[in-house]
Design a protein around this motif. Structure first.
Motif, short mmCIF file in Angstrom:
data_model
loop_
_atom_site.label_atom_id
_atom_site.label_comp_id
_atom_site.label_asym_id
_atom_site.label_seq_id
_atom_site.Cartn_x
_atom_site.Cartn_y
_atom_site.Cartn_z
N GLY A 104 0.68 -1.58 0.07
CA GLY A 104 0.26 0.49 -0.36
C GLY A 104 0.03 1.33 -0.13
O GLY A 104 0.18 2.75 -0.15
N GLY A 105 2.34 0.51 -0.19
CA GLY A 105 2.45 2.87 -0.18
C GLY A 105 2.94 2.53 -1.52
O GLY A 105 2.39 2.48 -2.44
N GLY A 106 3.89 4.04 -1.32
CA GLY A 106 3.51 4.95 -2.86
C GLY A 106 3.89 6.27 -2.54
O GLY A 106 4.30 6.33 -1.62
N LEU A 107 3.89 6.67 -3.67
CA LEU A 107 3.89 8.54 -3.59
C LEU A 107 2.60 9.87 -3.94
O LEU A 107 1.32 9.00 -4.45
CB LEU A 107 5.28 9.05 -5.29
CG LEU A 107 4.91 10.19 -4.87
CD1 LEU A 107 5.98 11.05 -4.86
CD2 LEU A 107 5.55 10.25 -6.55
N VAL A 108 2.54 9.73 -2.78
CA VAL A 108 1.69 10.86 -2.75
C VAL A 108 1.66 12.18 -2.41
O VAL A 108 2.05 12.62 -2.14
CB VAL A 108 0.63 10.27 -1.48
CG1 VAL A 108 1.01 9.95 0.18
CG2 VAL A 108 -0.45 10.55 -1.59
N GLN A 109 0.84 13.03 -3.01
CA GLN A 109 1.14 14.67 -2.67
C GLN A 109 0.66 14.89 -0.95
O GLN A 109 -0.64 14.35 -0.61
CB GLN A 109 0.42 15.01 -3.47
CG GLN A 109 0.64 15.04 -4.93
CD GLN A 109 0.18 16.23 -6.14
OE1 GLN A 109 -0.45 16.61 -5.68
NE2 GLN A 109 0.36 16.33 -6.89
N PRO A 110 1.70 15.90 -0.88
CA PRO A 110 0.64 16.53 0.50
C PRO A 110 -0.39 16.73 0.94
O PRO A 110 -0.65 17.34 -0.36
CB PRO A 110 2.05 17.86 0.47
CG PRO A 110 3.10 17.73 0.02
CD PRO A 110 2.44 17.14 -0.85
N GLY A 111 -1.23 16.23 1.85
CA GLY A 111 -2.35 16.38 1.77
C GLY A 111 -3.64 15.32 1.61
O GLY A 111 -4.83 15.39 2.06
N GLY A 112 -2.79 14.27 0.43
CA GLY A 112 -3.37 12.92 0.78
C GLY A 112 -3.05 11.77 1.62
O GLY A 112 -3.28 12.73 3.08
N SER A 113 -3.90 10.82 1.00
CA SER A 113 -4.32 9.12 2.12
C SER A 113 -3.80 8.42 0.87
O SER A 113 -3.76 8.22 -0.17
CB SER A 113 -5.83 9.48 2.26
OG SER A 113 -6.25 10.34 2.70
N LEU A 114 -3.09 7.72 2.06
CA LEU A 114 -3.04 6.20 1.39
C LEU A 114 -3.68 5.35 2.91
O LEU A 114 -2.91 5.63 4.19
CB LEU A 114 -1.21 6.32 2.12
CG LEU A 114 0.00 6.58 0.79
CD1 LEU A 114 0.78 6.69 0.94
CD2 LEU A 114 -1.19 5.93 -1.06
N ARG A 115 -3.07 4.05 2.59
CA ARG A 115 -3.99 2.82 3.23
C ARG A 115 -3.12 1.86 3.29
O ARG A 115 -2.47 1.11 2.01
CB ARG A 115 -5.76 2.26 2.97
CG ARG A 115 -5.46 1.18 3.98
CD ARG A 115 -7.10 0.75 4.56
NE ARG A 115 -7.62 -0.16 4.88
CZ ARG A 115 -8.90 -0.47 4.70
NH1 ARG A 115 -8.64 -1.40 3.57
NH2 ARG A 115 -9.33 -1.38 6.26
#
Length: 115
Positions: free
Chosen positions: A7-18
């Protein structure tokens, strides 16, 4: 004991990951499960933990109100829902299982928060 994070990865600030951690090889429902993280040049730190029953959780001050740990004892999986992500959340996230027989770690999953 095997713990496999995903579930990891690259996300922009303010985003979400699970994040998910699938467990096998031990009595999952008897173990406290935790998420730790380690950023480059820093020590590994506890992010969140959940008791074997799921009734009690605790969080690092830096993630309170943004991250939620949960578990599904039937599916032998622990989750980390991460919202309002910040660049300082960038790290390798590790799953940990702790019980009477000791402690085990997963291989980790990279989370990068960047625009």
């Amino acid at each position: 004991v095997q713990l496999v994070e995903s579930g990891g990865g690259l996300v922009q600030p303010g985003g979400s990951l699970r994040l998910s951690c699938a467990a096998s090889g031990f009595t999952f429902s008897s173990y406290t499960m935790s998420w730790f993280r380690q950023a480059p040049g820093k020590e590994r730190e506890l992010v969140a933990a959940i008791t074997s029953s799921g009734r009690s959780t605790n969080y690092a001050d830096s993630v309170k109100g943004r991250f939620t740990i949960s578990r599904d004892n039937f599916k032998k999986t622990v989750f980390l829902q991460m919202n309002s992500l910040k660049p300082e959340d960038t790290a390798v996230y590790y799953c940990n299982a702790a019980g009477r027989d000791g402690s085990s770690w997963g291989q980790g999953t990279q989370v990068t928060v960047s625009s």
